[in-house]
Write a protein that holds these residues in place. Sequence first.
Motif, PDB file in Angstrom:
ATOM      1  N   GLY A 270      49.515  34.834  26.431  1.00  0.00           N
ATOM      2  CA  GLY A 270      49.917  34.594  24.769  1.00  0.00           C
ATOM      3  C   GLY A 270      49.153  34.005  24.524  1.00  0.00           C
ATOM      4  O   GLY A 270      49.031  33.970  22.435  1.00  0.00           O
ATOM      5  N   ASP A 271      47.702  33.713  24.661  1.00  0.00           N
ATOM      6  CA  ASP A 271      46.102  33.005  23.915  1.00  0.00           C
ATOM      7  C   ASP A 271      46.048  34.265  23.105  1.00  0.00           C
ATOM      8  O   ASP A 271      45.998  35.303  23.910  1.00  0.00           O
ATOM      9  N   PRO A 272      45.015  33.956  21.972  1.00  0.00           N
ATOM     10  CA  PRO A 272      44.485  35.078  21.076  1.00  0.00           C
ATOM     11  C   PRO A 272      43.248  35.704  21.999  1.00  0.00           C
ATOM     12  O   PRO A 272      42.754  34.854  22.426  1.00  0.00           O
ATOM     13  N   PRO A 273      42.972  36.685  21.888  1.00  0.00           N
ATOM     14  CA  PRO A 273      41.633  37.134  22.124  1.00  0.00           C
ATOM     15  C   PRO A 273      40.008  37.306  21.272  1.00  0.00           C
ATOM     16  O   PRO A 273      39.617  37.362  20.551  1.00  0.00           O
ATOM     17  N   GLU A 274      40.073  35.633  22.123  1.00  0.00           N
ATOM     18  CA  GLU A 274      38.616  35.268  21.982  1.00  0.00           C
ATOM     19  C   GLU A 274      37.432  35.934  22.320  1.00  0.00           C
ATOM     20  O   GLU A 274      36.101  35.439  21.781  1.00  0.00           O
ATOM     21  N   ALA A 275      37.046  36.426  23.914  1.00  0.00           N
ATOM     22  CA  ALA A 275      35.986  35.710  24.251  1.00  0.00           C
ATOM     23  C   ALA A 275      35.709  37.222  25.563  1.00  0.00           C
ATOM     24  O   ALA A 275      37.409  37.518  25.915  1.00  0.00           O
ATOM     25  N   PHE A 276      34.710  38.238  26.108  1.00  0.00           N
ATOM     26  CA  PHE A 276      34.998  38.050  27.248  1.00  0.00           C
ATOM     27  C   PHE A 276      34.134  37.474  28.410  1.00  0.00           C
ATOM     28  O   PHE A 276      33.392  37.001  28.050  1.00  0.00           O
ATOM     29  N   TYR A 277      34.971  37.977  29.815  1.00  0.00           N
ATOM     30  CA  TYR A 277      33.999  37.145  31.066  1.00  0.00           C
ATOM     31  C   TYR A 277      33.550  37.594  31.876  1.00  0.00           C
ATOM     32  O   TYR A 277      34.383  38.527  31.940  1.00  0.00           O
ATOM     33  N   VAL A 278      32.651  37.503  32.546  1.00  0.00           N
ATOM     34  CA  VAL A 278      32.401  37.773  33.430  1.00  0.00           C
ATOM     35  C   VAL A 278      31.863  36.711  34.343  1.00  0.00           C
ATOM     36  O   VAL A 278      31.127  35.136  33.762  1.00  0.00           O
ATOM     37  N   ILE A 279      31.982  37.550  35.339  1.00  0.00           N
ATOM     38  CA  ILE A 279      31.775  35.891  36.944  1.00  0.00           C
ATOM     39  C   ILE A 279      30.509  35.828  37.660  1.00  0.00           C
ATOM     40  O   ILE A 279      29.705  37.198  38.171  1.00  0.00           O
TER      41      ILE A 279
END
Length: 397
Positions: free
Chosen positions: A52-61
């Motif tokens: 439900g959080d807004p899409p603010e970022a893209f994550y890479v491990i």
Amino acid sequence: MIMDQTTEQENILLLLRRIHFFDGLKFDELERLSTLVKLVSVEAGEVIFREGDPPEAFYVIERGRVQILRPGSSGEEVVAVMGRSGDFFGEMALIENRPRSATVRALAPTDLLIVSRPDFEELLREHPSAHLEVTRSLSHNLRRSDTQFVEKLLDKNRQLSQALADLREAQEELLRRERLSLVGRLAAGIIHDLKKPLTCISGYAQLLGTSSLGEEKKQRYAQAIVREVQRLVDMADEILRFSRGEHEIKLCEVDFPTYVEGIFELMQLELEGGNVRLEKQLEYRGTATLDADKFKSVFFNIVSNAMSAMSEGGVLNFLGRQEGPWLRMDFADTGHGMSEEVRRRVFDEFFSQSKGGVGLGMAIVKRTVEAHGGTITVESELELGTRFILRLPLEAQ
């Protein structure tokens, strides 16, 4: 301060070069990207973002391990675990521009490269190789999700099959115990119902052994013993017919007043012993078409039920009259009456209010009356008594 920023950027650049996701980028492109990416460390158990959080970022491990959770029937369920360097997540919400569809939590201390939404969109727009990698990884993730879904479905199916097998086993055990319990209740009830005629037979037999007993009383007691023995035989036949589901009746024409008087004469001693006064109103003086033997059990069972309701004594009223094409018979007692629940269940098989009763009497009554094409209803009120109303067709159907 400038030195710290430069060092951090160099470290990020080194990390970017080790992550396969960025293999297609040239050195100057990686260098440009390093200025946009942030390196963040999270602790084990820390939530990176929630459903439900807004899409603010893209994550890479870069290093570590995370799990992706979605709500299920029993709370949050793990749908995927990621732990390879270069694994990424959070891209779907950015592409679709919709709130997060899952929650991501760190399973171990994890280092993440985070690309903000504007920078992510610019990365895909300016670098086709990155766009291709996202597409390829999306396809891979979808296949992995499908595989996991099928595996979970198969596992759920195995659990369901086992639960069904356990349920069947439990059901069979329950039925076995219920059958044993039913046999026990049936045997106890039959013994309870047999006690009265056996007690009468024993009492009359002892009286017959009295030397001073007159001839008239001997005849009377002997006849009473014969009647009680016949009553036992009738009870046994009645239970056997009921257990076999027999409905066949043999109709014959009887003189109704004579037939009723004969039945109540058989029960007179029992009524007197229970301090029950019988009052008869035989308004109908014609003939009735019925199975004389089987319908006799209707009278016996209803009267027995009434006497149980009048343990301290009372009055049993019998009314026989014509009602259109029907012969109506009313049995009204002055007993303790029935609750609404008991009234609804009074004709159920194996239902009995009396302790030790077999609970077949009124079920047999209903089956016999209906086999004659008739009906039976009951009216009752607590502390005011009970009335059974029978209607039989005057003409055989």
